[in-house]
Every structure is written in structure tokens, then in C-alpha cells.
Design a protein around this motif. Structure first.
Motif, PDB file in Angstrom:
ATOM      1  N   VAL A  48      79.948 -32.225  -5.721  1.00 17.67           N
ATOM      2  CA  VAL A  48      78.408 -32.847  -6.579  1.00 17.67           C
ATOM      3  C   VAL A  48      77.868 -31.673  -7.378  1.00 17.67           C
ATOM      4  O   VAL A  48      78.197 -30.431  -7.077  1.00 17.67           O
ATOM      5  CB  VAL A  48      77.337 -33.750  -6.073  1.00 17.67           C
ATOM      6  N   ASN A  49      77.579 -31.671  -8.138  1.00 21.48           N
ATOM      7  CA  ASN A  49      76.769 -30.798  -9.184  1.00 21.48           C
ATOM      8  C   ASN A  49      74.951 -29.980  -7.975  1.00 21.48           C
ATOM      9  O   ASN A  49      74.418 -31.294  -8.051  1.00 21.48           O
ATOM     10  CB  ASN A  49      77.100 -30.773 -10.775  1.00 21.48           C
ATOM     11  N   ALA A  50      75.342 -29.294  -8.409  1.00 22.21           N
ATOM     12  CA  ALA A  50      73.293 -28.289  -7.516  1.00 22.21           C
ATOM     13  C   ALA A  50      72.632 -28.997  -8.557  1.00 22.21           C
ATOM     14  O   ALA A  50      71.956 -29.337  -8.185  1.00 22.21           O
ATOM     15  CB  ALA A  50      73.704 -27.463  -7.524  1.00 22.21           C
ATOM     16  N   TYR A  51      73.296 -29.028 -10.367  1.00 27.66           N
ATOM     17  CA  TYR A  51      71.676 -29.926 -11.103  1.00 27.66           C
ATOM     18  C   TYR A  51      71.585 -30.873 -11.103  1.00 27.66           C
ATOM     19  O   TYR A  51      70.606 -31.542 -12.034  1.00 27.66           O
ATOM     20  CB  TYR A  51      71.858 -29.018 -12.583  1.00 27.66           C
ATOM     21  N   CYS A  52      72.621 -31.675 -11.230  1.00 30.06           N
ATOM     22  CA  CYS A  52      72.224 -33.150 -11.523  1.00 30.06           C
ATOM     23  C   CYS A  52      71.802 -34.323 -10.246  1.00 30.06           C
ATOM     24  O   CYS A  52      72.259 -34.221  -9.362  1.00 30.06           O
ATOM     25  CB  CYS A  52      73.705 -33.469 -11.903  1.00 30.06           C
ATOM     26  N   GLU A  53      70.736 -33.980 -10.503  1.00 30.06           N
ATOM     27  CA  GLU A  53      70.115 -34.554  -8.980  1.00 30.06           C
ATOM     28  C   GLU A  53      69.203 -35.737  -9.534  1.00 30.06           C
ATOM     29  O   GLU A  53      68.047 -37.173  -8.900  1.00 30.06           O
ATOM     30  CB  GLU A  53      68.963 -34.040  -8.083  1.00 30.06           C
ATOM     31  N   THR A  54      69.643 -36.937 -10.462  1.00 28.48           N
ATOM     32  CA  THR A  54      69.263 -38.069 -11.437  1.00 28.48           C
ATOM     33  C   THR A  54      70.202 -39.265 -10.009  1.00 28.48           C
ATOM     34  O   THR A  54      70.960 -38.892  -9.165  1.00 28.48           O
ATOM     35  CB  THR A  54      69.749 -38.146 -12.755  1.00 28.48           C
ATOM     36  N   ASN A  55      68.917 -40.239  -9.951  1.00 29.43           N
ATOM     37  CA  ASN A  55      68.978 -41.920  -8.918  1.00 29.43           C
ATOM     38  C   ASN A  55      70.784 -41.777  -9.160  1.00 29.43           C
ATOM     39  O   ASN A  55      71.095 -42.421  -8.226  1.00 29.43           O
ATOM     40  CB  ASN A  55      68.031 -42.875  -9.008  1.00 29.43           C
TER      41      ASN A  55
END
Ligand SMILES: Nc1ncnc2c1ncn2[C@@H]1O[C@H](COP(=O)(O)OP(=O)(O)O)[C@@H](O)[C@H]1O
Ligand SMILES: [Mg+2]
Length: 294
Positions: free
Chosen positions: A8-15
Motif C-alpha cells: 500500500v501507499n504510505a500516504y493513503c490512510e483514508t478509511n
């Protein structure tokens, strides 16, 4: 022991992002595959001082690449680890213009599309002459999209010359496209999830507040029965782009279905909730079959 990686991308932490990796891990583990989730900031591939790509922490049977970071996926493709989706498919889908070009000349209906001119000269101003040509080709209103946008956030309806001039100048150093506005489809599109070239489930999205039907912008989803012509269009698109998994956005024009865009990492949370179809399970089973057979 069967072992898979979800990247996964380190910056994408949306639900929606977190749900995607969590659900897929759950479903793979039900199939007795142990799964680790890794972020791209673990730098699991890099180039050493001898000029070779070196890998760390990549002792897995496969990698579900829920990221769009094309540099890492590019390096991973030279390691014999099967990526879902492939590097090429991810890269082409991430860039809306590259997607349209890849689908062109293959009898796939799409809105008329112009590639925004790439500009390499600092301080440039968009030329009136260029705007004349765009205006003449597409008329108003027309649609402008950042080539790398998502969730509808960077898709704009342009109503006149002044707006065209402003948005073109704003996007001069960003890849973008100009597109024919399919007005019959205003506020309406169909999202189809395709796994292993098979359309799995469809959702019609309708917005009463915006020409963009994205759920994130107020669109409301309902289950859509996929008819034969939609099924064959979606299968063909996923074959051409060589996708293991995707969500295809379809506009409904007076002349039938048209491909709007293809998302190689389409969220499945929303469509699962609306339709009751367990997309994560279908995808996990597909991955299992590809790697371990049956
Ligand atoms: N050419 C078009 N004509 C009419 N509506 C469009 C057009 N392109 C996009 N849309 C609407 O805008 C939404 C977002 O555009 P899309 O290309 O899917 O970008 P994103 O990646 O941001 O979702 C679509 O789901 C659709 O409702
Ligand atoms: Mg979309």
C-alpha cells in the motif's frame, strides 16, 4: 506455507484505503494464505551502487499491489514475484490519457478526447490559438481532467472561454486532458468491477448535485444489472489493458455505453455495501487460483 504480500501507499490512510487491504487480507487468510501488509516506504526494492536492483523483505508468493507508485512496481516486475495488477496495467490506468490511447483503435466507444499539451518551459502562457482549437473541437461545455486525478476531485466542467483559459493555465505543468461532455450522462455513470476479465458486479451512481457521479461528491449508488453489451465491453477493456482487477466507469450516452475511465485500484467497500456482493472474496479466490491452481 503460503505467503502473500499486500503493498500500500504510505500516504493513503483514508478509511477506504485501509478497508481495501484489511478486507483482502481477511479473505486471503480464509483461504489459508498468510498475508503481510507493507507500505511503499519500506523501500523493498532499490538500486545499489553496482547499478543492480536489490530487494529486501520480499519472500512472498505474490504481491497485491494496492499502490500506484509506478517506480516501485517497475522495480518489482524484474523480481519474479507475480504482481496483481501488473506494473504496466497500473501505469496505464493511472494516467487517463494513456488509458484512452491504449483503448483507441479497438472499437471501444469513448468521449472525444484531446491530450493537454505537455509544457516544459517555465513561465509559459497558454496560447489563444491553442484555446481556439480546443473550443472548436469540443464546444461548450467541455470537460477538463487532471490525468492523474481520482474521486472526481480533479474533473471540471468548463462553460466558456474564460474558464477554459483559467483552467488550462492552472494545469499547464500538469498532465491533463480535454474531453467532450456527454450531457445525457450528466450526474450518472455505471461502475463495473471486473476480476480476471469477468464483470462481477455493477453499480449505477446518480448525483443530484453535480455532473460527477462519484459517491465521494454526493453520488448515490444502486445495484445495476450488467447486460450483455456492457459485459462484453468491460471484458474487452480489461483484456486490452491486461488487468487482473479493475473498476471501469461507464458513461451512458445516446449511442450506448462509453468508457469514461479505468481504475486499477478501484475501492470495493462502497459497491459491496450497496450490492451485497463480496468483491474481496472473488478477488482473493482469483489470486489464489492464479498462484496455487484450483
Ligand atoms: N466526458 C464526460 N462527460 C460527462 N460526464 C463525465 C465525463 N467524464 C467524467 N464525467 C463524470 O465525472 C466523474 C468523474 O470522472 P472520472 O473520469 O471517472 O474521474 P475520477 O478518476 O476523478 O473519478 C465520472 O464518474 C462521471 O460522472
Ligand atoms: Mg471515476
Amino acid at each position: 506455507m503460503k505467503k502473500g504480500l499486500i503493498l500500500v501507499n504510505a500516504y493513503c490512510e483514508t478509511n477506504s484505503n485501509l478497508n481495501q487491504s484489511k478486507r483482502l487480507k481477511e479473505e486471503l487468510e480464509l483461504l489459508c494464505v498468510s498475508v503481510d501488509i507493507q507500505k511503499n516506504d519500506s523501500f523493498s526494492a532499490s538500486i545499489n551502487s553496482s547499478g543492480d536492483i536489490v530487494y529486501s523483505n520480499l519472500n512472498y508468493d505474490f504481491c497485491v499491489y494496492l499502490d500506484k507508485d509506478k517506480y516501485l512496481s517497475n522495480m518489482l516486475q524484474s523480481k519474479p514475484i507475480r504482481l496483481f495488477n501488473s506494473h504496466n496495467a497500473i501505469q496505464v490506468c493511472d494516467d487517463k490519457m494513456l488509458t484512452h490511447i491504449a483503448l483507441a483503435n479497438k472499437n471501444i466507444p469513448m468521449p472525444k478526447t484531446l491530450a493537454g499539451l505537455l509544457c516544459y518551459t517555465l513561465g509559459s502562457t497558454v496560447k489563444e490559438d491553442t484555446l481556439d482549437k480546443i473550443e472548436k473541437e469540443l464546444g461548450y461545455p467541455l470537460v477538463v481532467k487532471n490525468s492523474f486525478g481520482s474521486l472526481g476531485e480533479q474533473v471540471v466542467l468548463v462553460n466558456n472561454r474564460q474558464e477554459l483559459k483559467e483552467i488550462s493555465q492552472k494545469l499547464i505543468f500538469k498532465p491533463h486532458i480535454f474531453q467532450e461532455y456527454i450531457k445525457e450522462s450528466s450526474g450518472v455513470d455505471i461502475r463495473v468491477i471486473v476480476v480476471g476479465k469477468k464483470p462481477i458486479v455493477g453499480m449505477k451512481r446518480v448525483s443530484k448535485v453535480d455532473f460527477r457521479s462519484n459517491i465521494e461528491l454526493g453520488g448515490v449508488g444502486e445495484k445495476y444489472e450488467i447486460d450483455n453489451s456492457l459485459a462484453s465491453l468491460c471484458t474487452k477493456v480489461s483484456e486490452i489493458l491486461n488487468l487482473d482487477y479493475c473498476g471501469i466507469d461507464i458513461l451512458v450516452s445516446n449511442n450506448g455505453y462509453m468508457v469514461c475511465e479505468v481504475n486499477s485500484n478501484a475501492f470495493f467497500g462502497g459497491i459491496e455495501a450497496v450490492t451485497g456482493v463480496n468483491v474481496a472474496k472473488v478477488y482473493a479466490e482469483y489470486i489464489y487460483k492464479q498462484i496455487y491452481g484450483v
